[in-house]
Design an enzyme around this catalytic site. Structure first.
Site, PDB file in Angstrom:
ATOM      1  N   LYS A  55       6.087  -4.931  -4.157  1.00  4.04           N
ATOM      2  CA  LYS A  55       6.379  -3.534  -3.823  1.00  4.04           C
ATOM      3  C   LYS A  55       7.774  -3.144  -4.293  1.00  4.04           C
ATOM      4  O   LYS A  55       7.983  -2.037  -4.802  1.00  4.04           O
ATOM      5  CB  LYS A  55       6.226  -3.327  -2.311  1.00  4.04           C
ATOM      6  CG  LYS A  55       4.765  -3.401  -1.853  1.00  4.04           C
ATOM      7  CD  LYS A  55       4.624  -3.580  -0.348  1.00  4.04           C
ATOM      8  CE  LYS A  55       3.155  -3.778   0.031  1.00  4.04           C
ATOM      9  NZ  LYS A  55       2.966  -4.155   1.444  1.00  4.04           N
ATOM     10  N   GLN A  99       5.990  -5.183   7.105  1.00  2.00           N
ATOM     11  CA  GLN A  99       4.977  -5.996   6.446  1.00  2.00           C
ATOM     12  C   GLN A  99       4.081  -6.675   7.486  1.00  2.00           C
ATOM     13  O   GLN A  99       4.560  -7.311   8.413  1.00  2.00           O
ATOM     14  CB  GLN A  99       5.640  -7.053   5.542  1.00  2.00           C
ATOM     15  CG  GLN A  99       4.654  -7.918   4.777  1.00  2.00           C
ATOM     16  CD  GLN A  99       3.814  -7.126   3.802  1.00  2.00           C
ATOM     17  OE1 GLN A  99       4.307  -6.265   3.083  1.00  2.00           O
ATOM     18  NE2 GLN A  99       2.515  -7.415   3.766  1.00  2.00           N
ATOM     19  N   ASP A 122       3.465   4.226   5.399  1.00  2.00           N
ATOM     20  CA  ASP A 122       2.304   3.331   5.300  1.00  2.00           C
ATOM     21  C   ASP A 122       1.184   3.743   6.260  1.00  2.00           C
ATOM     22  O   ASP A 122       0.145   3.105   6.317  1.00  2.00           O
ATOM     23  CB  ASP A 122       2.742   1.890   5.588  1.00  2.00           C
ATOM     24  CG  ASP A 122       1.766   0.865   5.018  1.00  2.00           C
ATOM     25  OD1 ASP A 122       1.058   1.189   4.037  1.00  2.00           O
ATOM     26  OD2 ASP A 122       1.708  -0.262   5.541  1.00  2.00           O
TER      27      ASP A 122
END
Length: 285
Positions: A55, A99, A122
């Site tokens: 990313k 994450q 996200d």
């Protein structure tokens, strides 16, 4: 859609998105704004570390700044929340990614819900989930959004089709089911307790595999002409779909790797750029 077999190449979609993103980053930079994504990694899971690195590299290629916050595996929920709040309060940060997965002792939902909705690029917060269900989210969950982006890019009809989603996670199966429903598909969401799964999948015009089990979906489950989207990624570079077996009956199918993955990362960066634009406009008012 053509009767020829259609390989749904995610890299093609991602490359198309990147051209638009690069131009938007250039506009922001002229205004003195550097879009910034902060990624939090808790523990030393090698797969997670790889994803974070990918990313970061993708951000660099577009011109988006990325920072990485690495916390030890014994970090407490409270300590993690403190780090998230620091990023919430930092005006130079426009997107926050925690994450997944985090170590088992951490309350992941509490951590996710600490992320400011304005920086939830996200789509992992409870509020973000609710907004997505109503079709009102600025930043829907990235993988579901990537799936919809692929379907639209390749002009695959959604309205009136029967979509079967295999998986019900709050950041994949559930939100993509809502997004398909909002686009007038008839949606069946299956999961580990679903009885007669194989028979249900056979009714699907669009199959979304998001179960986290390698080669789980078999070729004999797929009806002729179905569209197969594999949102899984497992060890050995294989998805949740038995690609070779499902290729023959399908009319369109995503490869793994190179399908949903590149578009998911591109979507995350796109959301970060959009957040930078929105937050900068708010700060000017």
């Amino acid at each position: 859609m053509s009767t020829d077999k259609l390989i749904l190449n995610g890299q093609t979609v991602a490359d198309f998105m990147k051209e638009d993103m690069a131009s938007k980053v250039a506009i922001l930079k002229k205004r003195g704004i550097q879009p910034c994504l902060a990624t939090i990694l808790v523990g030393d899971d090698p797969s997670s570390a790889t994803y974070v690195r990918m990313k970061g590299n993708a951000c660099a290629r577009i011109g988006v700044h990325s920072i990485k916050v690495v916390l030890s595996a014994d970090t407490t929920t409270e300590e993690l929340i403190q780090e998230i709040n620091k990023l919430n309060d930092d005006p130079s940060v426009h997107g926050i990614l925690l994450q997944h997965p985090v170590p088992n002792h951490i309350d992941e939902r509490a951590a996710f819900d600490t992320i400011s909705i304005e920086k939830d690029v996200d789509g992992v917060t409870t509020l973000g989930f609710a907004l997505n269900a109503f079709g009102e989210a600025e930043f829907p969950s990235c993988t579901p959004q990537a799936i919809m982006r692929i379907l639209d890019f390749y002009n695959i009809q959604i309205e009136g089709k029967h979509a079967v989603v295999i998986g019900r996670s709050p950041i994949l199966g559930k939100p993509v089911s809502a997004m398909l429903l909002n686009r007038n598909a008839t949606v069946t969401t299956c999961h580990s307790k679903t009885m007669n799964l194989e028979e249900i999948v056979k009714f699907g015009d669009i199959i979304i595999a998001a179960v986290g089990k390698p080669l789980f979906v078999k070729g004999e489950w797929i009806k002729s002409g179905a569209v197969v989207i594999d949102a899984g990624y497992n060890k050995g570079n294989v998805g949740d779909v038995d690609y070779d077996a499902c290729f023959a009956p399908s009319s369109a199918i995503t490869p793994v790797p190179g399908g949903v993955g590149p578009v998911t990362i591109a979507t995350l960066i796109e959301h970060t750029i959009k957040s930078a634009t929105i937050l900068s406009e708010k700060s000017m008012n």
